[in-house]
Design an enzyme around this catalytic site. Structure first.
Site, PDB file in Angstrom:
ATOM      1  N   MET A   1      -4.777  -2.863  -0.293  1.00  0.00           N
ATOM      2  CA  MET A   1      -6.358  -3.283  -1.042  1.00  0.00           C
ATOM      3  C   MET A   1      -6.189  -3.982  -1.808  1.00  0.00           C
ATOM      4  O   MET A   1      -6.518  -3.789  -2.941  1.00  0.00           O
ATOM      5  CB  MET A   1      -6.349  -1.789  -0.953  1.00  0.00           C
TER       6      MET A   1
ATOM      7  N   ALA B   1      -4.061  -6.286  -5.603  1.00  0.00           N
ATOM      8  CA  ALA B   1      -3.273  -5.573  -6.833  1.00  0.00           C
ATOM      9  C   ALA B   1      -2.163  -5.278  -5.919  1.00  0.00           C
ATOM     10  O   ALA B   1      -1.329  -4.557  -5.965  1.00  0.00           O
ATOM     11  CB  ALA B   1      -3.499  -3.840  -7.306  1.00  0.00           C
TER      12      ALA B   1
ATOM     13  N   GLU C   1       5.755  -6.354  -5.357  1.00  0.00           N
ATOM     14  CA  GLU C   1       7.036  -6.594  -4.513  1.00  0.00           C
ATOM     15  C   GLU C   1       6.810  -5.841  -2.934  1.00  0.00           C
ATOM     16  O   GLU C   1       6.807  -6.368  -1.702  1.00  0.00           O
ATOM     17  CB  GLU C   1       8.251  -6.046  -5.639  1.00  0.00           C
TER      18      GLU C   1
ATOM     19  N   HIS D   1       4.480  -4.521  -1.009  1.00  0.00           N
ATOM     20  CA  HIS D   1       3.516  -5.219  -0.087  1.00  0.00           C
ATOM     21  C   HIS D   1       4.222  -6.829   0.319  1.00  0.00           C
ATOM     22  O   HIS D   1       4.034  -6.723   1.403  1.00  0.00           O
ATOM     23  CB  HIS D   1       2.204  -6.005  -1.017  1.00  0.00           C
TER      24      HIS D   1
ATOM     25  N   GLN E   1     -11.867   5.452   2.115  1.00  0.00           N
ATOM     26  CA  GLN E   1     -11.038   6.559   1.931  1.00  0.00           C
ATOM     27  C   GLN E   1     -10.396   6.761   0.470  1.00  0.00           C
ATOM     28  O   GLN E   1      -9.981   7.327  -0.278  1.00  0.00           O
ATOM     29  CB  GLN E   1      -9.511   5.494   2.424  1.00  0.00           C
TER      30      GLN E   1
ATOM     31  N   GLY F   1       4.090   0.491   4.805  1.00  0.00           N
ATOM     32  CA  GLY F   1       4.705   0.815   3.738  1.00  0.00           C
ATOM     33  C   GLY F   1       5.494   2.349   4.126  1.00  0.00           C
ATOM     34  O   GLY F   1       4.213   2.972   3.962  1.00  0.00           O
TER      35      GLY F   1
ATOM     36  N   LYS G   1       6.028   3.895   1.294  1.00  0.00           N
ATOM     37  CA  LYS G   1       5.933   5.002   0.090  1.00  0.00           C
ATOM     38  C   LYS G   1       4.602   5.945   1.258  1.00  0.00           C
ATOM     39  O   LYS G   1       5.409   7.058   0.831  1.00  0.00           O
ATOM     40  CB  LYS G   1       5.373   4.346  -0.621  1.00  0.00           C
TER      41      LYS G   1
ATOM     42  N   ILE H   1       9.680  -0.462  -1.422  1.00  0.00           N
ATOM     43  CA  ILE H   1      10.849  -0.659  -3.135  1.00  0.00           C
ATOM     44  C   ILE H   1      10.275  -0.114  -4.594  1.00  0.00           C
ATOM     45  O   ILE H   1       9.247   0.621  -4.641  1.00  0.00           O
ATOM     46  CB  ILE H   1      10.009  -2.130  -2.777  1.00  0.00           C
TER      47      ILE H   1
ATOM     48  N   SER I   1       3.774   0.449  -6.687  1.00  0.00           N
ATOM     49  CA  SER I   1       2.524   1.187  -6.451  1.00  0.00           C
ATOM     50  C   SER I   1       1.523   0.518  -7.143  1.00  0.00           C
ATOM     51  O   SER I   1       1.003   0.436  -8.606  1.00  0.00           O
ATOM     52  CB  SER I   1       2.015   2.651  -6.397  1.00  0.00           C
TER      53      SER I   1
HETATM   54  O1  PAF Z   1      -2.233   1.385   2.469  1.00  0.00           O
HETATM   55  C1  PAF Z   1      -3.021   0.772   1.663  1.00  0.00           C
HETATM   56  O2  PAF Z   1      -3.027   0.099   1.513  1.00  0.00           O
HETATM   57  C2  PAF Z   1      -4.532   1.404   2.896  1.00  0.00           C
HETATM   58  O3  PAF Z   1      -4.472   2.818   2.471  1.00  0.00           O
HETATM   59  C3  PAF Z   1      -4.559   0.394   3.835  1.00  0.00           C
HETATM   60  C4  PAF Z   1      -3.424   0.612   4.977  1.00  0.00           C
HETATM   61  C5  PAF Z   1      -4.679  -0.667   3.343  1.00  0.00           C
HETATM   62  C6  PAF Z   1      -6.087   0.765   4.344  1.00  0.00           C
HETATM   63  O4  PAF Z   1      -7.220   0.751   3.540  1.00  0.00           O
END
Ligand code: PAF
Length: 274
Positions: free
Chosen positions: A41, A43, A46, A48, A72, A158, A160, A187, A196
Protein backbone atom coordinates in the site's frame (compact mmCIF):
# COMPACT_ATOMS: atom_id res chain seq x y z
CA UNK A 1 4.23 2.11 -22.33
CA UNK A 2 6.20 3.73 -19.52
CA UNK A 3 3.65 5.85 -17.71
CA UNK A 4 6.17 7.28 -15.25
CA UNK A 5 5.46 10.82 -16.52
CA UNK A 6 5.45 13.40 -13.79
CA UNK A 7 7.90 11.52 -11.58
CA UNK A 8 11.40 12.95 -11.23
CA UNK A 9 14.37 10.79 -12.25
CA UNK A 10 12.39 7.58 -12.44
CA UNK A 11 13.20 5.18 -15.27
CA UNK A 12 11.27 2.33 -13.76
CA UNK A 13 8.07 1.50 -15.67
CA UNK A 14 5.08 2.72 -13.65
CA UNK A 15 1.93 1.22 -15.08
CA UNK A 16 -1.61 2.26 -14.21
CA UNK A 17 -3.76 0.17 -16.51
CA UNK A 18 -4.12 -3.57 -16.31
CA UNK A 19 -4.25 -3.86 -20.12
CA UNK A 20 -0.78 -2.25 -20.51
CA UNK A 21 0.43 -4.47 -17.71
CA UNK A 22 -0.89 -7.60 -19.46
CA UNK A 23 1.15 -6.76 -22.60
CA UNK A 24 4.41 -6.59 -20.66
CA UNK A 25 3.66 -9.70 -18.64
CA UNK A 26 2.73 -11.58 -21.81
CA UNK A 27 6.18 -10.77 -23.27
CA UNK A 28 7.99 -11.75 -20.08
CA UNK A 29 6.11 -15.04 -19.88
CA UNK A 30 6.88 -15.73 -23.56
CA UNK A 31 10.56 -15.29 -22.75
CA UNK A 32 10.16 -17.91 -20.02
CA UNK A 33 10.75 -15.41 -17.20
CA UNK A 34 9.43 -16.18 -13.71
CA UNK A 35 7.42 -13.33 -12.25
CA UNK A 36 7.58 -12.33 -8.60
CA UNK A 37 5.00 -10.03 -7.06
CA UNK A 38 5.13 -7.81 -3.98
CA UNK A 39 1.75 -6.23 -3.12
CA UNK A 40 1.99 -3.03 -1.03
CA UNK A 41 0.00 0.00 0.00
CA UNK A 42 3.05 2.26 -0.50
CA UNK A 43 4.82 4.37 2.16
CA UNK A 44 7.61 1.89 1.68
CA UNK A 45 10.23 1.08 4.30
CA UNK A 46 13.03 -1.44 4.69
CA UNK A 47 10.51 -4.19 5.41
CA UNK A 48 8.96 -3.79 1.95
CA UNK A 49 12.40 -3.61 0.33
CA UNK A 50 13.29 -6.93 1.94
CA UNK A 51 10.22 -8.42 0.19
CA UNK A 52 11.54 -7.07 -3.13
CA UNK A 53 14.93 -8.63 -2.38
CA UNK A 54 13.34 -12.01 -1.64
CA UNK A 55 11.32 -11.76 -4.84
CA UNK A 56 14.45 -10.99 -6.89
CA UNK A 57 16.19 -14.01 -5.36
CA UNK A 58 13.34 -16.28 -6.43
CA UNK A 59 12.12 -14.90 -9.76
CA UNK A 60 13.50 -13.12 -12.83
CA UNK A 61 11.16 -10.14 -12.68
CA UNK A 62 9.76 -8.30 -9.68
CA UNK A 63 6.48 -6.37 -9.95
CA UNK A 64 5.48 -4.20 -6.98
CA UNK A 65 1.93 -2.89 -6.68
CA UNK A 66 1.10 0.28 -4.78
CA UNK A 67 -2.59 0.56 -4.02
CA UNK A 68 -4.11 1.87 -0.80
CA UNK A 69 -7.04 -0.49 -0.74
CA UNK A 70 -10.17 1.26 0.57
CA UNK A 71 -12.06 -1.98 1.18
CA UNK A 72 -9.73 -3.14 3.98
CA UNK A 73 -10.26 0.02 6.05
CA UNK A 74 -13.31 0.42 8.31
CA UNK A 75 -15.06 3.81 8.14
CA UNK A 76 -13.44 4.85 11.47
CA UNK A 77 -9.93 3.86 10.30
CA UNK A 78 -7.10 5.81 8.69
CA UNK A 79 -7.76 5.39 4.93
CA UNK A 80 -7.66 9.15 4.29
CA UNK A 81 -4.62 9.83 6.43
CA UNK A 82 -2.71 6.65 5.47
CA UNK A 83 0.83 7.85 4.51
CA UNK A 84 1.29 8.29 0.76
CA UNK A 85 4.65 9.12 -0.88
CA UNK A 86 4.66 7.85 -4.44
CA UNK A 87 7.78 9.76 -5.55
CA UNK A 88 9.75 8.51 -2.51
CA UNK A 89 8.43 4.97 -3.06
CA UNK A 90 9.52 4.98 -6.71
CA UNK A 91 13.05 6.10 -5.79
CA UNK A 92 13.32 3.28 -3.27
CA UNK A 93 11.95 0.70 -5.70
CA UNK A 94 14.23 1.86 -8.49
CA UNK A 95 17.27 1.42 -6.27
CA UNK A 96 16.02 -1.89 -4.94
CA UNK A 97 16.10 -3.47 -8.41
CA UNK A 98 12.33 -3.93 -8.87
CA UNK A 99 11.39 -4.16 -12.56
CA UNK A 100 7.93 -2.60 -12.70
CA UNK A 101 5.48 -0.75 -10.44
CA UNK A 102 1.75 -1.22 -10.83
CA UNK A 103 -0.29 1.70 -9.46
CA UNK A 104 -3.87 0.93 -10.48
CA UNK A 105 -6.71 3.41 -9.98
CA UNK A 106 -9.59 2.28 -7.84
CA UNK A 107 -11.80 1.48 -10.86
CA UNK A 108 -9.10 -0.80 -12.27
CA UNK A 109 -9.42 -2.97 -9.15
CA UNK A 110 -13.11 -2.44 -8.44
CA UNK A 111 -14.80 -1.68 -11.79
CA UNK A 112 -18.14 0.12 -11.52
CA UNK A 113 -20.93 -2.19 -10.55
CA UNK A 114 -18.73 -5.12 -9.53
CA UNK A 115 -20.80 -7.40 -7.31
CA UNK A 116 -18.93 -10.67 -7.04
CA UNK A 117 -16.23 -11.27 -4.49
CA UNK A 118 -14.58 -13.97 -2.42
CA UNK A 119 -14.65 -14.69 1.31
CA UNK A 120 -11.62 -15.33 3.49
CA UNK A 121 -11.39 -18.82 5.00
CA UNK A 122 -10.96 -20.18 8.52
CA UNK A 123 -7.51 -18.64 9.05
CA UNK A 124 -9.23 -15.26 9.17
CA UNK A 125 -11.19 -16.24 12.27
CA UNK A 126 -10.28 -14.45 15.51
CA UNK A 127 -7.26 -12.18 16.15
CA UNK A 128 -7.52 -9.28 13.64
CA UNK A 129 -11.06 -10.17 12.66
CA UNK A 130 -12.28 -9.73 16.25
CA UNK A 131 -11.22 -6.09 16.05
CA UNK A 132 -11.40 -5.38 12.28
CA UNK A 133 -14.29 -7.57 11.11
CA UNK A 134 -14.07 -6.69 7.39
CA UNK A 135 -10.31 -6.36 7.10
CA UNK A 136 -9.52 -9.77 5.60
CA UNK A 137 -12.52 -9.55 3.32
CA UNK A 138 -10.94 -6.44 1.80
CA UNK A 139 -7.49 -8.04 1.74
CA UNK A 140 -8.46 -11.28 -0.03
CA UNK A 141 -10.51 -9.45 -2.63
CA UNK A 142 -7.81 -6.94 -3.53
CA UNK A 143 -5.04 -9.55 -3.53
CA UNK A 144 -7.16 -11.86 -5.70
CA UNK A 145 -7.76 -9.03 -8.21
CA UNK A 146 -4.05 -8.16 -8.24
CA UNK A 147 -3.17 -11.84 -8.75
CA UNK A 148 -5.61 -11.88 -11.70
CA UNK A 149 -3.93 -8.84 -13.27
CA UNK A 150 -0.36 -9.99 -12.69
CA UNK A 151 -0.59 -13.81 -12.74
CA UNK A 152 2.66 -14.06 -10.76
CA UNK A 153 4.60 -17.27 -10.25
CA UNK A 154 5.42 -16.24 -6.70
CA UNK A 155 4.08 -13.58 -4.31
CA UNK A 156 5.79 -12.31 -1.19
CA UNK A 157 4.10 -11.24 2.06
CA UNK A 158 5.73 -10.01 5.25
CA UNK A 159 5.59 -12.20 8.35
CA UNK A 160 4.78 -9.16 10.47
CA UNK A 161 1.18 -9.55 9.29
CA UNK A 162 1.36 -13.23 10.11
CA UNK A 163 -2.38 -13.83 10.03
CA UNK A 164 -2.59 -12.13 6.62
CA UNK A 165 0.12 -14.49 5.35
CA UNK A 166 -1.94 -17.48 6.59
CA UNK A 167 -5.18 -16.11 5.09
CA UNK A 168 -3.55 -15.57 1.69
CA UNK A 169 -1.86 -19.00 1.74
CA UNK A 170 -5.25 -20.56 2.52
CA UNK A 171 -6.90 -18.59 -0.30
CA UNK A 172 -4.29 -19.77 -2.81
CA UNK A 173 -4.71 -23.38 -1.69
CA UNK A 174 -8.52 -23.30 -1.59
CA UNK A 175 -8.86 -21.61 -4.99
CA UNK A 176 -6.13 -23.79 -6.46
CA UNK A 177 -4.16 -20.78 -7.72
CA UNK A 178 -0.84 -21.68 -9.28
CA UNK A 179 1.12 -19.17 -7.18
CA UNK A 180 3.80 -19.91 -4.62
CA UNK A 181 3.45 -17.76 -1.49
CA UNK A 182 6.64 -16.83 0.35
CA UNK A 183 6.77 -15.25 3.80
CA UNK A 184 9.56 -12.76 4.50
CA UNK A 185 10.98 -12.33 8.03
CA UNK A 186 10.10 -9.21 10.02
CA UNK A 187 12.55 -6.31 9.63
CA UNK A 188 13.06 -4.34 12.84
CA UNK A 189 14.75 -1.04 13.65
CA UNK A 190 17.85 -1.18 15.84
CA UNK A 191 15.65 -1.10 18.96
CA UNK A 192 13.60 -4.05 17.74
CA UNK A 193 10.48 -2.20 16.62
CA UNK A 194 8.93 -3.98 13.63
CA UNK A 195 8.97 -1.73 10.56
CA UNK A 196 5.52 -0.46 9.61
CA UNK A 197 4.24 2.39 7.45
CA UNK A 198 2.11 3.42 10.43
CA UNK A 199 5.20 3.97 12.64
CA UNK A 200 5.36 7.45 11.06
CA UNK A 201 2.29 8.32 13.18
CA UNK A 202 4.27 7.85 16.42
CA UNK A 203 5.50 10.91 18.35
CA UNK A 204 8.99 10.63 19.87
CA UNK A 205 7.46 9.76 23.28
CA UNK A 206 5.23 7.11 21.70
CA UNK A 207 8.19 5.67 19.81
CA UNK A 208 9.94 5.00 23.12
CA UNK A 209 6.88 3.05 24.30
CA UNK A 210 6.44 1.22 20.97
CA UNK A 211 10.02 -0.04 21.14
CA UNK A 212 9.19 -1.93 24.33
CA UNK A 213 6.73 -4.21 22.51
CA UNK A 214 9.19 -6.66 20.98
CA UNK A 215 11.08 -7.01 24.26
CA UNK A 216 7.89 -7.95 26.08
CA UNK A 217 6.76 -10.50 23.51
CA UNK A 218 10.24 -12.07 23.24
CA UNK A 219 10.34 -12.35 27.04
CA UNK A 220 6.87 -13.94 27.00
CA UNK A 221 7.94 -16.45 24.34
CA UNK A 222 11.03 -17.22 26.41
CA UNK A 223 8.86 -17.81 29.51
CA UNK A 224 6.75 -20.29 27.53
CA UNK A 225 9.87 -22.09 26.23
CA UNK A 226 11.11 -22.24 29.82
CA UNK A 227 7.96 -24.11 30.85
CA UNK A 228 5.53 -21.40 32.00
CA UNK A 229 1.93 -22.12 30.94
CA UNK A 230 0.78 -20.13 27.91
CA UNK A 231 -2.09 -18.71 29.93
CA UNK A 232 0.15 -17.38 32.71
CA UNK A 233 2.79 -16.07 30.29
CA UNK A 234 0.13 -14.18 28.32
CA UNK A 235 -1.47 -12.75 31.47
CA UNK A 236 1.97 -11.57 32.63
CA UNK A 237 2.60 -10.06 29.18
CA UNK A 238 -0.62 -8.05 29.41
CA UNK A 239 0.41 -6.67 32.81
CA UNK A 240 3.86 -5.77 31.44
CA UNK A 241 2.35 -4.07 28.39
CA UNK A 242 0.11 -1.87 30.52
CA UNK A 243 3.02 -1.08 32.87
CA UNK A 244 5.07 -0.15 29.79
CA UNK A 245 2.37 2.49 29.00
CA UNK A 246 0.66 0.85 26.04
CA UNK A 247 -2.81 2.36 25.96
CA UNK A 248 -4.83 -0.67 24.92
CA UNK A 249 -4.23 -4.34 24.19
CA UNK A 250 -6.36 -5.82 21.41
CA UNK A 251 -4.88 -9.29 21.81
CA UNK A 252 -1.88 -11.35 22.83
CA UNK A 253 -2.44 -14.93 21.68
CA UNK A 254 -0.58 -18.04 20.75
CA UNK A 255 -1.36 -19.44 17.29
CA UNK A 256 0.62 -21.19 14.54
CA UNK A 257 3.30 -21.77 17.21
CA UNK A 258 3.80 -18.01 17.49
CA UNK A 259 2.92 -15.29 19.94
CA UNK A 260 0.85 -12.77 18.07
CA UNK A 261 -0.14 -9.35 19.38
CA UNK A 262 -1.90 -6.11 18.52
CA UNK A 263 -1.65 -3.14 20.87
CA UNK A 264 -2.24 0.59 20.80
CA UNK A 265 0.10 3.46 21.60
CA UNK A 266 -2.04 6.59 21.52
CA UNK A 267 -3.92 6.49 18.22
CA UNK A 268 -1.47 4.08 16.56
CA UNK A 269 -2.14 0.36 16.38
CA UNK A 270 0.94 -1.88 16.30
CA UNK A 271 1.03 -5.56 15.40
CA UNK A 272 3.94 -7.90 16.04
CA UNK A 273 4.77 -11.56 16.57
CA UNK A 274 7.64 -13.82 17.45
O1 PAF B 1 -0.07 -5.87 3.74
C1 PAF B 1 -0.50 -4.94 3.04
O2 PAF B 1 0.16 -3.91 2.83
C2 PAF B 1 -1.89 -5.04 2.43
O3 PAF B 1 -2.78 -5.69 3.29
C3 PAF B 1 -1.89 -5.69 1.04
C4 PAF B 1 -1.42 -7.13 1.09
C5 PAF B 1 -0.99 -4.90 0.10
C6 PAF B 1 -3.31 -5.70 0.45
O4 PAF B 1 -3.81 -4.40 0.31
Amino acid sequence: MNQAFGYNNINLPVIKSSSSLQEIIFEWKNEGLRIGFVPTMGALHEGHLSLVKLSLENAHRCIVSIFVNPSQFAPNEDFNSYPRDIQGDLYKLQSSGAHLVYTPDENEIYPDGIQTGIMPGKEAQGLETDFRPNFFNGVVNVVYRLFEHIKPDIAIFGEKDFQQLQVISEMVKDLDLDIEILGAPIIRDKYGLAMSSRNTYLSSEELVIARRLNKIIYKTAQNISDGMTVEKAINDAKVLLLEANFDKIDYVEERWNKLITAVWVGKTRLIDNC
